[in-house]
Design a protein around this motif. Structure first.
Motif, PDB file in Angstrom:
ATOM      1  N   ALA A  15       0.834  -1.211   0.000  1.00 34.60           N
ATOM      2  CA  ALA A  15       0.000   0.000   0.000  1.00 34.60           C
ATOM      3  C   ALA A  15       0.864   1.254   0.000  1.00 34.60           C
ATOM      4  CB  ALA A  15      -0.933  -0.020   1.205  1.00 34.60           C
ATOM      5  N   ALA A  16       1.955   1.243   0.784  1.00 34.42           N
ATOM      6  CA  ALA A  16       2.845   2.404   0.820  1.00 34.42           C
ATOM      7  C   ALA A  16       3.504   2.634  -0.538  1.00 34.42           C
ATOM      8  CB  ALA A  16       3.900   2.211   1.900  1.00 34.42           C
ATOM      9  N   TYR A  17       3.889   1.576  -1.234  1.00 30.62           N
ATOM     10  CA  TYR A  17       4.519   1.740  -2.544  1.00 30.62           C
ATOM     11  C   TYR A  17       3.526   2.278  -3.568  1.00 30.62           C
ATOM     12  CZ  TYR A  17       6.612   0.565  -7.039  1.00 30.62           C
ATOM     13  OH  TYR A  17       7.092   0.632  -8.317  1.00 30.62           O
ATOM     14  N   MET A  18       2.276   1.809  -3.538  1.00 25.67           N
ATOM     15  CA  MET A  18       1.301   2.229  -4.552  1.00 25.67           C
ATOM     16  C   MET A  18       0.939   3.696  -4.426  1.00 25.67           C
ATOM     17  SD  MET A  18      -1.249  -1.027  -5.024  1.00 25.67           S
ATOM     18  CE  MET A  18      -2.032  -0.239  -6.424  1.00 25.67           C
ATOM     19  N   VAL A  19       0.912   4.247  -3.216  1.00 23.74           N
ATOM     20  CA  VAL A  19       0.528   5.653  -3.033  1.00 23.74           C
ATOM     21  C   VAL A  19       1.740   6.570  -2.922  1.00 23.74           C
ATOM     22  CG1 VAL A  19      -1.646   5.012  -1.934  1.00 23.74           C
ATOM     23  CG2 VAL A  19       0.391   5.372  -0.518  1.00 23.74           C
ATOM     24  N   THR A  20       2.971   6.003  -2.968  1.00 24.22           N
ATOM     25  CA  THR A  20       4.175   6.831  -2.865  1.00 24.22           C
ATOM     26  C   THR A  20       4.988   6.809  -4.152  1.00 24.22           C
ATOM     27  OG1 THR A  20       4.272   6.392  -0.496  1.00 24.22           O
ATOM     28  CG2 THR A  20       6.260   7.261  -1.524  1.00 24.22           C
ATOM     29  N   GLY A  21       5.225   5.619  -4.693  1.00 27.25           N
ATOM     30  CA  GLY A  21       6.022   5.491  -5.894  1.00 27.25           C
ATOM     31  C   GLY A  21       7.513   5.571  -5.606  1.00 27.25           C
ATOM     32  N   LYS A  22       8.309   5.586  -6.674  1.00 28.25           N
ATOM     33  CA  LYS A  22       9.755   5.689  -6.555  1.00 28.25           C
ATOM     34  C   LYS A  22      10.183   7.146  -6.543  1.00 28.25           C
ATOM     35  CE  LYS A  22      10.634   1.330  -8.992  1.00 28.25           C
ATOM     36  NZ  LYS A  22      11.301   0.698 -10.153  1.00 28.25           N
ATOM     37  N   GLU A  23      11.460   7.365  -6.371  1.00 30.88           N
ATOM     38  CA  GLU A  23      12.005   8.719  -6.375  1.00 30.88           C
ATOM     39  C   GLU A  23      11.878   9.308  -7.777  1.00 30.88           C
ATOM     40  OE1 GLU A  23      16.165  11.059  -5.271  1.00 30.88           O
ATOM     41  OE2 GLU A  23      16.001   8.875  -5.087  1.00 30.88           O
ATOM     42  N   GLY A  24      11.354  10.504  -7.858  1.00 31.28           N
ATOM     43  CA  GLY A  24      11.136  11.154  -9.144  1.00 31.28           C
ATOM     44  C   GLY A  24       9.790  10.830  -9.759  1.00 31.28           C
ATOM     45  N   GLU A  25       8.897  10.141  -9.041  1.00 25.01           N
ATOM     46  CA  GLU A  25       7.564   9.813  -9.530  1.00 25.01           C
ATOM     47  C   GLU A  25       6.499  10.443  -8.629  1.00 25.01           C
ATOM     48  OE1 GLU A  25       8.396   5.445 -11.606  1.00 25.01           O
ATOM     49  OE2 GLU A  25       7.302   5.580  -9.705  1.00 25.01           O
ATOM     50  N   ARG A  26       5.380  10.716  -9.224  1.00 20.59           N
ATOM     51  CA  ARG A  26       4.206  11.207  -8.496  1.00 20.59           C
ATOM     52  C   ARG A  26       3.112  10.144  -8.572  1.00 20.59           C
ATOM     53  NH1 ARG A  26       3.130  14.880 -11.524  1.00 20.59           N
ATOM     54  NH2 ARG A  26       1.097  14.332 -12.426  1.00 20.59           N
ATOM     55  N   ALA A  27       2.586   9.715  -7.440  1.00 20.95           N
ATOM     56  CA  ALA A  27       1.616   8.622  -7.377  1.00 20.95           C
ATOM     57  C   ALA A  27       0.201   9.181  -7.193  1.00 20.95           C
ATOM     58  CB  ALA A  27       1.958   7.667  -6.241  1.00 20.95           C
ATOM     59  N   GLU A  28      -0.749   8.531  -7.876  1.00 23.63           N
ATOM     60  CA  GLU A  28      -2.171   8.893  -7.755  1.00 23.63           C
ATOM     61  C   GLU A  28      -2.977   7.613  -7.587  1.00 23.63           C
ATOM     62  OE1 GLU A  28      -3.457  11.101 -11.113  1.00 23.63           O
ATOM     63  OE2 GLU A  28      -2.038  12.776 -10.808  1.00 23.63           O
ATOM     64  N   LEU A  29      -3.750   7.531  -6.503  1.00 26.82           N
ATOM     65  CA  LEU A  29      -4.655   6.412  -6.281  1.00 26.82           C
ATOM     66  C   LEU A  29      -5.955   6.685  -7.026  1.00 26.82           C
ATOM     67  CD1 LEU A  29      -5.225   3.733  -4.848  1.00 26.82           C
ATOM     68  CD2 LEU A  29      -6.101   5.069  -2.907  1.00 26.82           C
ATOM     69  N   HIS A  30      -6.271   5.849  -7.998  1.00 22.76           N
ATOM     70  CA  HIS A  30      -7.434   6.096  -8.855  1.00 22.76           C
ATOM     71  C   HIS A  30      -8.668   5.299  -8.439  1.00 22.76           C
ATOM     72  CE1 HIS A  30      -9.518   7.268 -12.524  1.00 22.76           C
ATOM     73  NE2 HIS A  30      -9.834   5.979 -12.733  1.00 22.76           N
ATOM     74  N   GLU A  31      -8.464   4.089  -7.932  1.00 15.80           N
ATOM     75  CA  GLU A  31      -9.638   3.265  -7.613  1.00 15.80           C
ATOM     76  C   GLU A  31      -9.313   2.358  -6.434  1.00 15.80           C
ATOM     77  OE1 GLU A  31     -12.575   0.819 -10.464  1.00 15.80           O
ATOM     78  OE2 GLU A  31     -10.691  -0.220 -10.063  1.00 15.80           O
ATOM     79  N   LEU A  32     -10.297   2.186  -5.541  1.00 16.17           N
ATOM     80  CA  LEU A  32     -10.215   1.252  -4.419  1.00 16.17           C
ATOM     81  C   LEU A  32     -11.568   0.557  -4.322  1.00 16.17           C
ATOM     82  CD1 LEU A  32      -8.290   0.282  -2.157  1.00 16.17           C
ATOM     83  CD2 LEU A  32      -9.383   1.947  -0.646  1.00 16.17           C
ATOM     84  N   ARG A  33     -11.616  -0.704  -4.714  1.00 17.63           N
ATOM     85  CA  ARG A  33     -12.891  -1.403  -4.874  1.00 17.63           C
ATOM     86  C   ARG A  33     -12.891  -2.712  -4.102  1.00 17.63           C
ATOM     87  NH1 ARG A  33     -13.607  -4.449 -10.363  1.00 17.63           N
ATOM     88  NH2 ARG A  33     -12.469  -5.961  -9.083  1.00 17.63           N
ATOM     89  N   PRO A  95     -11.484  -7.931  -4.714  1.00 19.27           N
ATOM     90  CA  PRO A  95     -11.109  -6.562  -4.331  1.00 19.27           C
ATOM     91  C   PRO A  95      -9.798  -6.142  -5.009  1.00 19.27           C
ATOM     92  CG  PRO A  95     -11.788  -7.823  -2.413  1.00 19.27           C
ATOM     93  CD  PRO A  95     -11.680  -8.808  -3.541  1.00 19.27           C
ATOM     94  N   ARG A  96      -9.776  -4.898  -5.467  1.00 19.26           N
ATOM     95  CA  ARG A  96      -8.580  -4.417  -6.169  1.00 19.26           C
ATOM     96  C   ARG A  96      -8.383  -2.937  -5.892  1.00 19.26           C
ATOM     97  NH1 ARG A  96     -10.215  -4.007 -12.644  1.00 19.26           N
ATOM     98  NH2 ARG A  96     -11.317  -1.990 -12.484  1.00 19.26           N
ATOM     99  N   ALA A  97      -7.111  -2.521  -6.132  1.00 17.40           N
ATOM    100  CA  ALA A  97      -6.743  -1.109  -6.026  1.00 17.40           C
ATOM    101  C   ALA A  97      -5.953  -0.742  -7.275  1.00 17.40           C
ATOM    102  CB  ALA A  97      -5.919  -0.841  -4.779  1.00 17.40           C
ATOM    103  N   VAL A  98      -6.260   0.419  -7.884  1.00 19.11           N
ATOM    104  CA  VAL A  98      -5.608   0.887  -9.111  1.00 19.11           C
ATOM    105  C   VAL A  98      -4.941   2.221  -8.806  1.00 19.11           C
ATOM    106  CG1 VAL A  98      -5.904   1.530 -11.516  1.00 19.11           C
ATOM    107  CG2 VAL A  98      -7.322  -0.279 -10.540  1.00 19.11           C
ATOM    108  N   ALA A  99      -3.650   2.321  -9.120  1.00 21.28           N
ATOM    109  CA  ALA A  99      -2.880   3.554  -8.914  1.00 21.28           C
ATOM    110  C   ALA A  99      -2.037   3.820 -10.150  1.00 21.28           C
ATOM    111  CB  ALA A  99      -1.998   3.452  -7.678  1.00 21.28           C
ATOM    112  N   PHE A 100      -1.712   5.113 -10.367  1.00 24.40           N
ATOM    113  CA  PHE A 100      -0.892   5.531 -11.499  1.00 24.40           C
ATOM    114  C   PHE A 100       0.355   6.246 -10.965  1.00 24.40           C
ATOM    115  CE2 PHE A 100      -5.173   5.267 -13.215  1.00 24.40           C
ATOM    116  CZ  PHE A 100      -4.967   4.566 -14.387  1.00 24.40           C
ATOM    117  N   HIS A 101       1.505   5.894 -11.530  1.00 29.53           N
ATOM    118  CA  HIS A 101       2.766   6.547 -11.200  1.00 29.53           C
ATOM    119  C   HIS A 101       3.201   7.371 -12.409  1.00 29.53           C
ATOM    120  CE1 HIS A 101       3.893   3.421  -7.862  1.00 29.53           C
ATOM    121  NE2 HIS A 101       2.789   4.091  -7.618  1.00 29.53           N
TER     122      HIS A 101
END
Length: 472
Positions: A15-33, A95-101
């Motif tokens: 969960a921390a990786y999906m909403v944080t991302g790597k260095e130089g990336e911006r993370a967006e949580l799009h869906e939590l179902r 159940p799934r979660a979708v995030a964009f980096h």
């Protein structure tokens, strides 16, 4: 499009990786179902709690999907990609979660999807058989539907090196092994069946044959054989057999028949275009070594044997020195200044020989021994030879009868001229003086001065060290 998937055992880290991302990336949580909590961290912790009550070790499946640089998708298209992968994996309704980096520099984004593997009804993990192949199939279908860049599902084939037997055969037949292997591999990859493969080989002068232990063998123009297997084509024997299934193996010639056909074709060639046979190549007209001149050997150096006559010994020794210098160094080199002054060395030796002859006349013999010792010392200085021990040098002259003692007047004159008392010491002094003149020949004054300064500096340092030691 490329999709990769992994199994996870820690919901908090995922969960921390999906909403944080790597260095130089911006993370967006799009869906939590499908989760009980609205926060992704609390939702994944609830799955971890369910894992503790079951035997599931890795309750999450994480997939990341990305496109090449320059190919962007809308969020609706990305959700379509997630639904297609979910259906391929058999996780519909889980159940799934979708995030964009999103890369902060280029703005290129890729998608991360995480599913819960635990079935709420059975409290067991849903299986994931062959999930890598299913991800590849989903990506190939989405590339066609969304008009994306096509990517090969298979990795490029690794070209293995030829075996030792093939290399020895190529060396013996004088053929281009790598060129022939590349031609066979190219014909195999561009052919859609066995007949097309045989025709492509025939255009390049190669023959497809049937083997005794192998299904198919290729024969080159020199009669060398090449096995169609994994080392050459990258496919196993069964895969090669399936790829060439449309050709009748019994209708192909054997290796002996193909070689006989090649020999018949060579016999029909004109004499001007036919290569010389091995017997003809062994004749002098086809051998390069027979036309090359015989290399001349350097003249052998014969050791010097002094004659009995002192005058002849002096002349022969000087001539032998010049011959030795010419044989060792035909052309003078700047790195050997002593060789360039060979005539001056010879004149110095002649003067030393005259002096020794004068001394030997008063002593009564010993000229040959003196000349031999001077020759050995000079040869050691010029050419790095070894000097004979003093005992051997003194034992070299033949025994000579002791001469009568000189009169008192002659002894006093001898003492005044040589400044010595014993005749044996006089001979040794003449020998030492000749060697000294030889070793100091050609030394520049500035070099002697530099060596003297070095010695004085070394002595001064030693005195300073002694004084410091005394003070301590």
């Amino acid at each position: 499009m490329i999709a990769k998937g992994t199994l996870h055992n820690s919901g908090a880290r995922l969960a921390a990786y999906m909403v944080t991302g790597k260095e130089g990336e911006r993370a967006e949580l799009h869906e939590l179902r499908g989760f009980a909590a609205a926060d992704i961290r609390q939702a994944f912790r609830s799955i971890d709690a369910m894992k503790d009550g079951t035997r599931v070790e890795k309750p999450f499946f994480h997939a990341q999907v990305r496109n090449p640089e320059g190919e962007e998708l809308t969020r609706a298209q990305w959700l379509k990609v997630a639904d297609r992968i979910e259906a391929k994996l058999g996780y519909s309704g889980q159940p799934r979660a979708v995030a964009f980096h999103i890369d902060e520099k280029t703005g290129h984004e890729h998608m991360h999807v995480a599913w819960s593997r635990i079935d709420a009804d059975t409290l067991q993990a849903k299986p994931l058989p062959f999930f890598k192949l299913r991800l590849k199939e989903a990506c190939r279908e989405l590339e066609n539907d969304l008009d994306l860049t096509r990517v090969r599902s298979e990795r490029p084939r690794v070209e293995l090196a030829p075996s030792r037997a093939e290399e020895e055969q190529s060396r013996r037949l004088d053929t281009d092994l790598h060129g022939i292997r590349g031609t066979i591999r190219q014909a195999y990859e561009q052919s859609d069946g066995g007949k097309a493969f045989a025709a492509a080989l025939a255009d390049k002068g190669l023959t497809l044959c049937q083997g005794e232990r192998r299904d198919f063998i290729v024969l080159d123009q020199a009669g060398g054989i090449h096995l169609l297997g994994k080392r050459l084509l990258g496919d196993s024997a069964a895969e090669v057999r399936r790829g060439l299934a449309d050709i009748d193996r019994a209708g192909l010639p054997t290796v002996d028949e193909a070689r006989a056909q090649l020999a018949a074709e060579r016999a029909r060639q004109p004499e001007t275009t036919r290569l010389p046979s091995p017997e003809q190549q062994a004749t002098p007209e086809h051998t390069h070594s027979a036309q090359s001149p015989t290399p001349q050997r350097e003249p052998a150096y014969e050791p010097y044997t002094p004659p009995l006559d002192p005058i002849a010994a002096r002349a022969a020794w000087a001539a032998n020195l010049r011959a030795l210098a010419e044989a060792r160094e035909p052309e003078p080199k700047p790195a050997q200044p002593a060789m360039q002054k060979a005539p001056e060395v010879a004149r110095t030796v002649e003067r030393a020989a005259d002096k020794m002859e004068h001394v030997a006349a008063k002593v009564g013999g010993g000229v040959i021994g003196a000349v031999e010792s001077v020759a050995a010392g000079l040869e050691n200085f010029l050419f790095g030879g070894t000097k004979a021990p003093a005992q051997e040098r003194q034992a070299a002259p033949p025994p000579v009868a002791p001469a009568a003692a000189p009169a008192n007047a002659e002894a006093k004159a001898f003492k005044r001229e040589i400044d010595l008392t014993a005749p044996e010491v006089a001979v040794q002094s003449a020998d030492f003086q000749a060697k000294k003149d030889t070793f100091t020949l050609g030394v520049r004054p500035e070099l002697v001065e530099a060596m003297r300064r070095k010695m004085e500096q070394a002595r001064a340092r030693e005195r300073e060290d002694d004084e410091r030691d005394r003070e301590r």
